[in-house]
Write an enzyme that holds these catalytic residues in place. Sequence first.
Site, PDB file in Angstrom:
ATOM      1  N   ASP A  78       0.637 -16.201  -4.454  1.00  0.00           N
ATOM      2  CA  ASP A  78      -0.355 -15.477  -5.232  1.00  0.00           C
ATOM      3  C   ASP A  78      -0.880 -16.422  -6.302  1.00  0.00           C
ATOM      4  O   ASP A  78      -0.119 -17.212  -6.860  1.00  0.00           O
ATOM      5  CB  ASP A  78       0.255 -14.228  -5.893  1.00  0.00           C
ATOM      6  CG  ASP A  78      -0.807 -13.171  -6.208  1.00  0.00           C
ATOM      7  OD1 ASP A  78      -0.654 -12.031  -5.729  1.00  0.00           O
ATOM      8  OD2 ASP A  78      -1.774 -13.486  -6.923  1.00  0.00           O
ATOM      9  N   ARG A  89       0.654   0.371  -9.948  1.00  0.00           N
ATOM     10  CA  ARG A  89       1.257   0.330  -8.609  1.00  0.00           C
ATOM     11  C   ARG A  89       2.026  -0.945  -8.303  1.00  0.00           C
ATOM     12  O   ARG A  89       2.803  -0.977  -7.366  1.00  0.00           O
ATOM     13  CB  ARG A  89       0.178   0.536  -7.532  1.00  0.00           C
ATOM     14  CG  ARG A  89      -0.839  -0.584  -7.513  1.00  0.00           C
ATOM     15  CD  ARG A  89      -2.131  -0.218  -6.836  1.00  0.00           C
ATOM     16  NE  ARG A  89      -3.060  -1.329  -6.914  1.00  0.00           N
ATOM     17  CZ  ARG A  89      -3.738  -1.667  -8.015  1.00  0.00           C
ATOM     18  NH1 ARG A  89      -3.601  -0.981  -9.122  1.00  0.00           N
ATOM     19  NH2 ARG A  89      -4.530  -2.705  -8.024  1.00  0.00           N
ATOM     20  N   ASN A 147      -7.873  -8.511   0.639  1.00  0.00           N
ATOM     21  CA  ASN A 147      -9.230  -8.960   0.969  1.00  0.00           C
ATOM     22  C   ASN A 147      -9.274  -9.474   2.399  1.00  0.00           C
ATOM     23  O   ASN A 147      -8.266  -9.946   2.940  1.00  0.00           O
ATOM     24  CB  ASN A 147      -9.714 -10.026  -0.020  1.00  0.00           C
ATOM     25  CG  ASN A 147      -8.896 -11.293   0.069  1.00  0.00           C
ATOM     26  OD1 ASN A 147      -9.123 -12.122   0.940  1.00  0.00           O
ATOM     27  ND2 ASN A 147      -7.912 -11.447  -0.812  1.00  0.00           N
ATOM     28  N   CYS A 204     -10.122  -1.624  -3.228  1.00  0.00           N
ATOM     29  CA  CYS A 204      -9.383  -0.668  -4.054  1.00  0.00           C
ATOM     30  C   CYS A 204      -9.986  -0.599  -5.450  1.00  0.00           C
ATOM     31  O   CYS A 204      -9.985   0.442  -6.095  1.00  0.00           O
ATOM     32  CB  CYS A 204      -7.913  -1.043  -4.132  1.00  0.00           C
ATOM     33  SG  CYS A 204      -7.015  -0.702  -2.609  1.00  0.00           S
ATOM     34  N   CYS A 355     -23.132  -0.851 -11.129  1.00  0.00           N
ATOM     35  CA  CYS A 355     -21.846  -0.145 -11.047  1.00  0.00           C
ATOM     36  C   CYS A 355     -20.765  -1.171 -11.406  1.00  0.00           C
ATOM     37  O   CYS A 355     -21.001  -2.062 -12.213  1.00  0.00           O
ATOM     38  CB  CYS A 355     -21.643   0.473  -9.666  1.00  0.00           C
ATOM     39  SG  CYS A 355     -21.584  -0.733  -8.331  1.00  0.00           S
TER      40      CYS A 355
END
Length: 397
Positions: A78, A89, A147, A204, A355
């Site tokens: 990561d 989460r 992704n 998400c 947005c």
Amino acid sequence: MARVTPTPLPAEVPFPDGSLTAQELVRYSRHIGLSEVGEDGQRRLKRASVLIVGAGGLGSPAALYLAAAGVGQIGIADFDTVDPTNLQRQLLHDTANVGQRKTDSARARLGAVNPLVRVETIDEELSAANALDIIAGYDVIIDGTDNFKTRYLTNDACVLLGKPNVYGSVLRFEGQASLFATPDGPCYRCLFPEPPPPGLVPSCAEAGVLGVLPGLIGTIQATEAIKVILGIGETLAGRLLLVDALAMTFRTIRLRRDPGCPACGTREIQSLIDYDELCAPHATVPGQLAASVHEITPRDLAERVRRGDPIDLIDVREPYEWRMARIDGARLIPLGQFEGAVAEIPPDRDVVLYCHHGFRSRTAAEFLVERGFRRVWNLTGGIDRWSADVDPTVATY
Ligand SMILES: [Zn+2]
């Protein structure tokens, strides 16, 4: 080559010969008592290595359970840092870890769960240049990415290297899991041959996700990885598990290997390619937009505002997002109420819609164009990019 940082093993733990110490026999006694696992199975787990791609919602429970289970070597790939929106989460990371690298908080947390396993961290984005090298070092791969770029990359690398790929994905209240790239089973490309066009599938971040859902799916991924290592039970190879948390239904559908699949069927994919152009979440592909929807970058919009151009700036996000962050001078018409509010939008003014990332506002822009509006722009990258490029005081989320 990727930067890989292994944790030092405690001196008293023999590794990687796989024999179990007295301490390990105690720790794993509830496994060893299972005839399907036993001491042999626990030694297999100790000798095994699992790479978890993504230390996020799926990777968190997967890594925690695999560490607790005694999988000897756990890789965490990561390159992100812990953000406050992750904490709903991603249980590898604590509130105190916000701003730190995810690999650092993952290493600390997994070390606390089980100091007898070795944790390797790869602080690098998986790419066509490094994926084969990284993945080759592990027995089983867990795809915890969010992704399409990394998902296709992981799939193709697993097929090329013959590594089992434990797949999971979540969105809103639904999740999926499967086991891909086994010797006879299908791969992710058998299911989805090509990545979808950008903007078609929300992320998400755009659509939201119930926090426990990656917990469910990531735990299922850990279960499948352990079954693969132990060679027990019936895995999800050739099946796709579909979880609906609202209806609370779990069903599986059969998947077949596609003989025409370019990865595992015809094998025309012989090397890895990067999917940046296809999958960049903020990419705009003008050819795919309705002809009269123009895109405007945040910098260009800021320049127009500075010049004093009369612009009707409309935010189509939800009210809770509006409360977190907004662009000065905008008004709020949530997408769900957009149709009923069209009469309030003067057709002779320039309209700029925005947005979070530019997907929902594009829908609204196309809606206006279909109704005869001609001076409609979509803010490329949404308020997120506005914050990055124009006004860093606007909060990101
Ligand atoms: Zn395939």
